[in-house]
Design a protein around this motif. Structure first.
Motif: not given
Ligand code: ZN
Length: 161
Positions: A149, A151, A153, A160
């Motif tokens: 992604h 980035h 998490h 998300h």
């Protein structure tokens, strides 16, 4: 663990301008988490953090070219007052989302006359020399999903649904 490409880095920071006024700080909240080497944060800060480790403290001065860029006076525009139909009171400092060729942009009202409203689409920190006080609070390996992604998490990063 040292900060390097593809590491997840958590930092506490305080950002001040050249006059010493605090513009932003992570103090009192969770540290900012970013993926090193992916342009998640401004280049001047990312470069300064390279090779640092948990617990390291550093002061970083970032010039506009390595920060939010120079101011572009072409991004300052005079708009007819009629473009703000439905807005009862307009005052300098108000922010609006504007649709432009590159998508949605945040603009700040800088001047209001009877017929004309001047808006500025520069990043609020464009043209400024920035001073960061940074403490590295954690360095860890990124998960494969985070790398995919581009980035972080979880806490301090993206969530998300
Ligand atoms: Zn993601």
């Amino acid at each position: 663990m040292k900060i390097a490409h593809e590491k997840v880095v958590s930092i506490h920071y305080t950002l001040t301008d050249s006059a010493g006024a605090v513009l932003d700080s992570s103090s009192g909240s969770q540290p900012l988490a970013y993926l090193h080497g992916f342009g998640n944060i401004i280049p001047g800060l990312e470069n300064a953090l390279e090779g640092k480790a948990t617990g390291d403290k550093l002061s970083v001065t970032v010039e506009p070219g390595e920060g939010y860029g120079e101011r572009d006076e072409g991004l300052v525009q005079a708009v007819p007052r009629s473009a703000f139909k439905g807005v009862k009171e307009l005052a300098p400092g108000m922010q609006f989302q504007a649709q432009g060729p590159q998508g949605t942009r945040l603009v700040v009202v800088t001047q209001v006359t009877e017929d004309i409203v001047t808006v500025d689409a520069n990043h609020p920190l464009a043209g400024q020399t920035l001073h960061f006080e940074v403490e590295v609070s954690e360095v860890r390996d990124a998960t494969s999903e985070e790398l995919e992604h581009g980035h972080v998490h979880g806490p301090g990063g993206h969530h998300h649904h």
